[in-house]
Write a protein that holds these residues in place. Structure first.
Motif, PDB file in Angstrom:
ATOM      1  N   GLY A   1       4.555 -29.808 -20.237  1.00  0.00           N
ATOM      2  CA  GLY A   1       5.092 -30.945 -20.981  1.00  0.00           C
ATOM      3  C   GLY A   1       4.953 -32.276 -20.249  1.00  0.00           C
ATOM      4  O   GLY A   1       4.819 -33.328 -20.865  1.00  0.00           O
ATOM      5  N   LYS A   2       4.997 -32.237 -18.926  1.00  0.00           N
ATOM      6  CA  LYS A   2       4.948 -33.478 -18.150  1.00  0.00           C
ATOM      7  C   LYS A   2       3.502 -33.835 -17.791  1.00  0.00           C
ATOM      8  O   LYS A   2       2.578 -33.045 -18.003  1.00  0.00           O
ATOM      9  CB  LYS A   2       5.776 -33.324 -16.877  1.00  0.00           C
TER      10      LYS A   2
ATOM     11  N   GLY B   1      16.233 -17.733  -9.521  1.00  0.00           N
ATOM     12  CA  GLY B   1      15.746 -19.000  -8.970  1.00  0.00           C
ATOM     13  C   GLY B   1      14.998 -18.874  -7.661  1.00  0.00           C
ATOM     14  O   GLY B   1      15.053 -17.849  -6.974  1.00  0.00           O
TER      15      GLY B   1
ATOM     16  N   SER C   1      12.753 -18.759 -14.315  1.00  0.00           N
ATOM     17  CA  SER C   1      13.787 -18.266 -13.390  1.00  0.00           C
ATOM     18  C   SER C   1      15.051 -17.846 -14.133  1.00  0.00           C
ATOM     19  O   SER C   1      15.979 -17.353 -13.511  1.00  0.00           O
ATOM     20  CB  SER C   1      14.114 -19.330 -12.340  1.00  0.00           C
TER      21      SER C   1
ATOM     22  N   CYS D   1      11.926 -31.581  -5.822  1.00  0.00           N
ATOM     23  CA  CYS D   1      12.818 -30.417  -5.974  1.00  0.00           C
ATOM     24  C   CYS D   1      12.689 -29.547  -4.730  1.00  0.00           C
ATOM     25  O   CYS D   1      13.183 -29.914  -3.682  1.00  0.00           O
ATOM     26  CB  CYS D   1      12.460 -29.653  -7.245  1.00  0.00           C
ATOM     27  N   SER D   2      12.005 -28.397  -4.844  1.00  0.00           N
ATOM     28  CA  SER D   2      11.961 -27.456  -3.717  1.00  0.00           C
ATOM     29  C   SER D   2      11.191 -28.038  -2.539  1.00  0.00           C
ATOM     30  O   SER D   2      10.247 -28.822  -2.713  1.00  0.00           O
ATOM     31  CB  SER D   2      11.328 -26.140  -4.157  1.00  0.00           C
ATOM     32  N   ALA D   3      11.610 -27.626  -1.329  1.00  0.00           N
ATOM     33  CA  ALA D   3      10.990 -28.171  -0.119  1.00  0.00           C
ATOM     34  C   ALA D   3      10.645 -27.098   0.901  1.00  0.00           C
ATOM     35  O   ALA D   3       9.683 -27.234   1.651  1.00  0.00           O
ATOM     36  CB  ALA D   3      11.949 -29.184   0.512  1.00  0.00           C
TER      37      ALA D   3
ATOM     38  N   VAL E   1       3.647 -21.544 -21.541  1.00  0.00           N
ATOM     39  CA  VAL E   1       4.234 -22.881 -21.688  1.00  0.00           C
ATOM     40  C   VAL E   1       5.112 -23.161 -20.474  1.00  0.00           C
ATOM     41  O   VAL E   1       6.091 -22.451 -20.232  1.00  0.00           O
ATOM     42  CB  VAL E   1       5.073 -22.975 -22.983  1.00  0.00           C
TER      43      VAL E   1
ATOM     44  N   HIS F   1      10.121 -22.895   1.913  1.00  0.00           N
ATOM     45  CA  HIS F   1       9.585 -21.804   1.112  1.00  0.00           C
ATOM     46  C   HIS F   1       9.615 -20.397   1.722  1.00  0.00           C
ATOM     47  O   HIS F   1       8.591 -19.706   1.748  1.00  0.00           O
ATOM     48  CB  HIS F   1       8.182 -22.193   0.649  1.00  0.00           C
TER      49      HIS F   1
ATOM     50  N   PRO G   1      13.000 -30.421 -17.697  1.00  0.00           N
ATOM     51  CA  PRO G   1      13.924 -29.967 -18.754  1.00  0.00           C
ATOM     52  C   PRO G   1      14.513 -28.580 -18.507  1.00  0.00           C
ATOM     53  O   PRO G   1      15.465 -28.189 -19.190  1.00  0.00           O
ATOM     54  CB  PRO G   1      13.064 -29.979 -20.021  1.00  0.00           C
TER      55      PRO G   1
ATOM     56  N   ASN H   1       6.659 -19.958 -11.767  1.00  0.00           N
ATOM     57  CA  ASN H   1       6.623 -18.744 -12.597  1.00  0.00           C
ATOM     58  C   ASN H   1       5.588 -18.833 -13.709  1.00  0.00           C
ATOM     59  O   ASN H   1       4.908 -17.849 -14.002  1.00  0.00           O
ATOM     60  CB  ASN H   1       8.013 -18.463 -13.179  1.00  0.00           C
ATOM     61  N   GLY H   2       5.444 -20.014 -14.320  1.00  0.00           N
ATOM     62  CA  GLY H   2       4.416 -20.180 -15.342  1.00  0.00           C
ATOM     63  C   GLY H   2       3.032 -20.006 -14.727  1.00  0.00           C
ATOM     64  O   GLY H   2       2.153 -19.336 -15.293  1.00  0.00           O
TER      65      GLY H   2
ATOM     66  N   VAL I   1      23.095 -30.127  -9.240  1.00  0.00           N
ATOM     67  CA  VAL I   1      22.891 -30.706  -7.911  1.00  0.00           C
ATOM     68  C   VAL I   1      22.806 -32.229  -8.003  1.00  0.00           C
ATOM     69  O   VAL I   1      22.403 -32.784  -9.023  1.00  0.00           O
ATOM     70  CB  VAL I   1      21.593 -30.190  -7.215  1.00  0.00           C
TER      71      VAL I   1
ATOM     72  N   GLY J   1       9.301 -27.285 -10.427  1.00  0.00           N
ATOM     73  CA  GLY J   1      10.083 -27.514  -9.212  1.00  0.00           C
ATOM     74  C   GLY J   1       9.256 -27.648  -7.949  1.00  0.00           C
ATOM     75  O   GLY J   1       9.816 -27.642  -6.852  1.00  0.00           O
TER      76      GLY J   1
END
Ligand SMILES: Cc1cc2nc3c(=O)[nH]c(=O)nc-3n(C[C@H](O)[C@H](O)[C@H](O)COP(=O)(O)OP(=O)(O)OC[C@H]3O[C@@H](n4cnc5c(N)ncnc54)[C@H](O)[C@@H]3O)c2cc1C
Length: 477
Positions: free
Chosen positions: A38-39, A456, A450, A61-63, A13, A65, A410, A18-19, A290, A45
């Motif tokens: 869910g989305k 994270g 995370s 979110c993340s940019a 889920v 890496h 979420p 990580n999922g 943030v 992220g």
């Protein structure tokens, strides 16, 4: 419920990095796996979107890496065959000063040290041994607490990583080197006086020297799309638009792995947990949030320091005092006038991010958890301070406060982007003090976000280790 749904060996889920990593490892081991998000879109992220004007692609979110590039699991996957292409800015990060100069993170220790003047040797002495040991320690750094594969190398790293950033910065004598180090350490999203805040600085610096700080061509969404493309190519199934609030919504499976934080997991499966485990999850601590801005720009940001004009990432905070003060104030629920700002300028290196000749930039600062304070002015003043004329180049902006962050994802409880504070109390024991941090007290239910070690960032290693645990416990692999 989708009528095509059938039973699976495992269900994951949440489709953050990580999922996705957990789902891939389970599927690679011959299981049938359903990944539920869910989305509307996958990625958590890793999502990108046109947040400002048509033709401008922004990473929500993340940019940047360094951790994805360093990830032992992601590095094994054929993601290039699924459209992922990394771009490596020659200057990974720059840190401007009020006198118009900047410290810069380059590909080698010597090139970076060379620009630190009187601290050239001090920088090399700190970083070269870690870079030399990197192949021996990276697996242990991105893993739960366990007896290390290379204890001597890990001990050498640990001695430098355990002190606070305020303490370790005394290794340097120049204000520039101290500030440069503090900017790296501020990625820990804690006061720099906290134990082990040096760790993230050392990891980011070493990753910069070993692998670089790449950006994905086309935006971070391309990492999620490549992971999902590979997962589907080996038989995995993905279902979006299905927000899970109860175990009853899930198809039957022998293992369920949740890429969610303790707060959501308690709502979904709390009734299945032992009183002790539930008590531990209820006491799990979230950290600072943030406030994020994305800009569509007429021209590149006119930084005074040349190093900043060529850098993928820019850390805006001038001195160690200013950065430490900013993080300390936020920790105590205040909003600093001069926040430490993390900024990226991807369109300098990737023309697909904006219409020809135009640019994008991305920035955020830390704020108290749950804050709805508008930091637009404070962030833009900080950028203008080191890049006079910046404000005149703004064509459009999009902002997100902590509530909007949590609405988008979420897992960002109160705007916390690390799935819970990563201080010494939760560094290795997140989300609870247990033999395996991934295993809950309920049979077949695992946490893989995370909020579990190593914490994270986009590396997928929480998902990888959680899936390994489930493979061993449930499927005898
Ligand atoms: C502004 C910002 C900047 C960042 N910058 C960087 C960076 O440059 N580099 C870096 O490495 N990291 C960065 N990060 C952090 C990084 O994005 C996260 O650490 C990482 O995405 C965490 O991965 P995850 O898989 O644990 O969870 P997430 O990526 O948060 O994914 C969780 C997923 O689960 C879904 N979900 C949650 N609850 C449910 C539910 N009940 N039912 C169904 N689905 C659910 C969510 O919709 C989401 O898709 C940044 C984050 C933010 C917000």
């Amino acid at each position: 419920m989708n009528p095509d749904r059938r039973d699976y060996d495992a269900v994951v889920v949440g489709s953050g990095p990580n999922g996705l990593a957990a789902a891939i490892l389970l599927q690679q081991n011959g299981l049938s796996v359903l990944l539920i998000e869910g989305k509307e879109t996958i990625g958590g992220g890793l999502r990108s979107a046109q947040l400002t004007l048509p033709g401008y692609v922004h990473d929500i979110c993340s940019a940047v890496h360094p951790l994805a590039a360093a990830s032992p699991f992601f590095s094994q996957l054929p993601l290039d065959q699924f459209g992922l292409e990394y771009i490596y800015p020659e200057i990974a990060a720059a840190h401007p000063f009020d006198n118009g100069t900047a410290a810069v993170l380059k590909g080698t220790v010597s090139k970076t040290a060379h620009l630190l003047g009187a601290d050239e040797q001090a920088y090399s002495k700190l970083m070269q041994p870690i870079v030399n040991d990197w192949p021996l320690i990276v697996d242990d750094i991105l893993a739960p607490l366990h007896f290390p594969k290379h204890p001597m190398a890990m001990a050498r790293f640990g001695l430098k990583a355990l002190p606070s950033a305020s303490y370790l910065s005394k290794h340097f004598q120049t204000p520039e080197a101290k500030a440069f180090f503090a900017g790296m350490a501020a990625h820990s999203i804690q006061p720099l006086t906290n134990t082990a805040t040096s760790a993230i600085a050392l990891v980011l610096l070493a990753a910069g020297h070993v692998k670089g700080w790449p950006i994905p061509k086309g935006g971070s969404q391309c990492i999620a799309d490549a992971l999902a493309g590979y997962f589907k190519s080996i038989g995995g199934k993905i279902e979006t638009n299905t927000y899970i609030t109860s175990l009853k919504q899930l198809p039957s499976a022998r293992a369920v792995l949740f890429d969610v934080t303790p707060k959501q997991l308690l709502q979904i499966a709390g009734h299945r947990f032992s009183p002790l485990y539930k008590w531990q999850l209820e006491r799990y601590r979230y950290g600072m949030g943030v406030f994020k801005i994305d800009w569509a720009l007429d021209d590149p940001i006119p930084f005074t320091a040349e190093g900043c004009r060529q850098a993928g990432t820019v850390h805006i905070g001038n001195s160690i005092q200013e950065i430490a003060d900013s993080e300390q104030q936020i920790w105590h629920d205040r909003h600093p006038d001069k926040p430490f700002v993390l900024l990226t300028q991807p369109s300098l290196f990737d023309t697909s991010r904006a219409p020809t000749g135009k640019h994008t930039a991305w920035a955020y600062c830390h704020v108290p958890n749950g804050s709805e304070h508008d930091m637009t002015g404070a962030i833009e003043n900080q950028v203008e301070r080191f890049a006079p004329g910046f404000k005149d180049r703004i064509l459009a902006r999009s902002t997100m406060n902590t509530a909007q962050m949590q609405e988008h994802n979420p897992n960002y409880i109160g705007g916390d982007i690390n799935g819970g504070v990563i201080d010494i109390g939760q560094l290795f024991t997140r989300p609870a003090l247990r033999w395996s941090p991934y295993k809950t007290s309920a049979k077949g239910i695992y946490m893989c976000s995370s909020s579990t070690p190593p914490g994270g960032g986009v590396h997928g290693m929480c998902g990888y280790h959680a899936a390994k645990r489930a493979l061993k416990d449930v499927f005898d692999h």
